[in-house]
Design a protein around this motif. Structure first.
Motif, PDB file in Angstrom:
ATOM      1  N   PHE A  52       0.836  -1.199   0.000  1.00  0.00           N
ATOM      2  CA  PHE A  52       0.000   0.000   0.000  1.00  0.00           C
ATOM      3  C   PHE A  52       0.876   1.257   0.000  1.00  0.00           C
ATOM      4  O   PHE A  52       0.622   2.209  -0.736  1.00  0.00           O
ATOM      5  CB  PHE A  52      -0.932   0.019   1.217  1.00  0.00           C
ATOM      6  N   LEU A  53       1.927   1.265   0.817  1.00  0.00           N
ATOM      7  CA  LEU A  53       2.809   2.433   0.872  1.00  0.00           C
ATOM      8  C   LEU A  53       3.503   2.651  -0.475  1.00  0.00           C
ATOM      9  O   LEU A  53       3.689   3.792  -0.911  1.00  0.00           O
ATOM     10  CB  LEU A  53       3.833   2.275   2.002  1.00  0.00           C
ATOM     11  N   SER A  54       3.858   1.577  -1.165  1.00  0.00           N
ATOM     12  CA  SER A  54       4.438   1.708  -2.512  1.00  0.00           C
ATOM     13  C   SER A  54       3.408   2.279  -3.487  1.00  0.00           C
ATOM     14  O   SER A  54       3.727   3.125  -4.330  1.00  0.00           O
ATOM     15  CB  SER A  54       4.910   0.340  -3.027  1.00  0.00           C
ATOM     16  N   PHE A  55       2.176   1.818  -3.360  1.00  0.00           N
ATOM     17  CA  PHE A  55       1.068   2.303  -4.187  1.00  0.00           C
ATOM     18  C   PHE A  55       0.882   3.807  -3.974  1.00  0.00           C
ATOM     19  O   PHE A  55       0.734   4.586  -4.924  1.00  0.00           O
ATOM     20  CB  PHE A  55      -0.182   1.518  -3.773  1.00  0.00           C
ATOM     21  N   VAL A  56       0.947   4.244  -2.704  1.00  0.00           N
ATOM     22  CA  VAL A  56       0.817   5.670  -2.372  1.00  0.00           C
ATOM     23  C   VAL A  56       1.964   6.472  -2.991  1.00  0.00           C
ATOM     24  O   VAL A  56       1.755   7.543  -3.561  1.00  0.00           O
ATOM     25  CB  VAL A  56       0.780   5.869  -0.836  1.00  0.00           C
TER      26      VAL A  56
END
Length: 425
Positions: free
Chosen positions: A367-371
């Motif tokens: 999720f943090l990579s997606f953000v």
């Protein structure tokens, strides 16, 4: 509590995770980022059997996509702390720290006591967003400023993400969350991504229509803390005092999940009284209450749902144990039990189709990579709003100069004034 500490600060946390490693067993068309075992963000051109329709703006929440090796998670290091007093005022110190006082195994604490006449409740309609963490950052810039700061960006923080521990807890539990959605607002400023929660309409309705019984049961958790916490090392708990939920002591920790450098803060209930206890956060204790377990079905539900949230909340900041008071229907604590965080994954192993720590951490990392890929514009007035509904992908929308903006002017001004001063010198 396991006080063994390795000379290498990362190794002890990797050991702490070895059990998890052994467990490894609104728009858009075209493509979806769908993590798989080998290439976390490999494009797939279409949905496979049972998959959601493809979307260029989606992140899958399907558990099987996150059953990879446990990601690197560095041992969290406390870089500071702060306190909020009875009127919710910020202090850059530990004045609200409390000390754990171990009760009898069968303490008979009456958690209803004081609810009607000795209770000051924080106004939950006031949304503080990240304000307290931002005040801490301004007061402690030297601790978190980038050592490689340039004249173009002298105020850059040496972290990728700033947020509350509670927001990360929600991310860890998302692959197993079947009832409640969430909204997370993200702003990129000075190349750091700030994550703040937005209350969903469903959560607001739920909060506003709580029954009196529900309100009282929420009080029980705070009352349990009053029975088990002392104001200093030499004093005893005072259950006759007022419970004021405005007061808080918060740790601020730095760590790294995969290649994401994190700075987050979370409320801490108390610390070990023992003078030989390890330094924070390893001396902290999380306090919980739960209904007593009388049937195998109740035990199974406790393992599947409660322990997931307890584990996620304490694992993130490196708090080593949860002390739980089990209460009867009338709110009387009848027995106590301690849950070392490092042992919880073993406790749940016998549960079929139970949650897995590796799925939680890999989803959070992805999720943090997606953000990072989505929130590209460095502008305090631009908000990327990430949305999750159970059994759906995470999606996002972009908002400019909207009510979702959450970085306060005083913070932006202070962080920018350092840059202006640098340019003048």
């Amino acid at each position: 509590m396991d006080h063994h500490r390795s000379h290498n600060p990362d190794l002890s946390y990797q050991r702490h995770q070895s059990a998890h490693r052994r467990e490894r067993d609104d728009s858009g068309r075209n493509h979806k980022f769908r993590p798989n075992h080998h290439h976390p963000y490999q494009y797939q051109s279409g949905p496979g059997p049972g998959q959601n329709p493809p979307s260029s703006r989606g992140l899958s929440t399907r558990r099987e996509n996150y059953e990879r090796d446990f990601p690197l998670y560095k041992q969290p290091v406390e870089v500071g702390c702060f306190s909020l007093d009875s009127e919710r005022r910020f202090f850059n110190d530990s004045r609200q720290m409390r000390y754990y006082s171990e009760p009898d195994r069968n303490p008979n604490f009456d958690l209803k006591d004081g609810y009607k006449d000795r209770f000051i409740k924080r106004d939950e309609s006031v949304k503080e967003k990240l304000d307290h963490i931002l005040r801490w950052i301004l007061a402690n810039r030297s601790k978190v400023s980038s050592k490689a700061a340039t004249t173009a960006s002298p105020c850059a923080l040496d972290v990728d993400f700033v947020t509350w521990r509670g927001h990360l807890t929600k991310l860890l539990t998302t692959p197993y969350e079947t009832r409640e959605g969430w909204l997370l607002a993200v702003t990129r400023f000075r190349n750091t991504l700030y994550i703040s929660e937005v209350e969903t309409e469903a959560a607001r309705r739920e909060r506003e229509k709580r029954t009196e019984r529900h309100e009282e049961m929420m009080y029980w958790g705070y009352k349990f803390e009053q029975y088990t916490c002392a104001d200093n090392v030499h004093s005893s708990p005072d259950p006759g005092g007022v419970v004021n939920t405005n007061e808080a002591f918060c740790t601020v920790v730095q760590t790294r999940l995969a290649d994401h450098r994190l700075l987050f803060s979370g409320e801490v209930d108390c610390r070990d009284k023992d003078p030989t206890a390890p330094s924070p956060p390893a001396c902290y204790v999380e306090l919980k209450t739960s209904a007593e377990i009388c049937t195998p079905k109740q035990r199974s539900n406790f393992h599947r749902f409660k322990l997931l949230k307890w584990w996620a909340q304490s694992f993130l900041p490196g708090v080593p144990r949860v002390v739980a008071g089990f209460r009867d229907h009338d709110g009387v604590v009848v027995t106590m039990e301690t849950f070392p965080i490092s042992k919880i994954s073993h406790l749940i192993k016998s549960e079929p189709n139970c949650w897995k720590p590796t799925v939680c951490m890999n989803f959070c990392s992805d999720f943090l990579s997606f953000v990072k890929r989505a929130a590209t514009e460095d502008n305090p007035s631009v908000v990327y709003l990430f949305s999750y509904e159970p059994h759906r992908d995470v999606t996002y929308s972009v908002h400019r100069d909207s009510p979702y903006s959450f970085l306060p002017h005083w913070y932006v001004r202070e962080m920018t004034s350092g840059q202006d001063a640098q340019h003048k010198s």
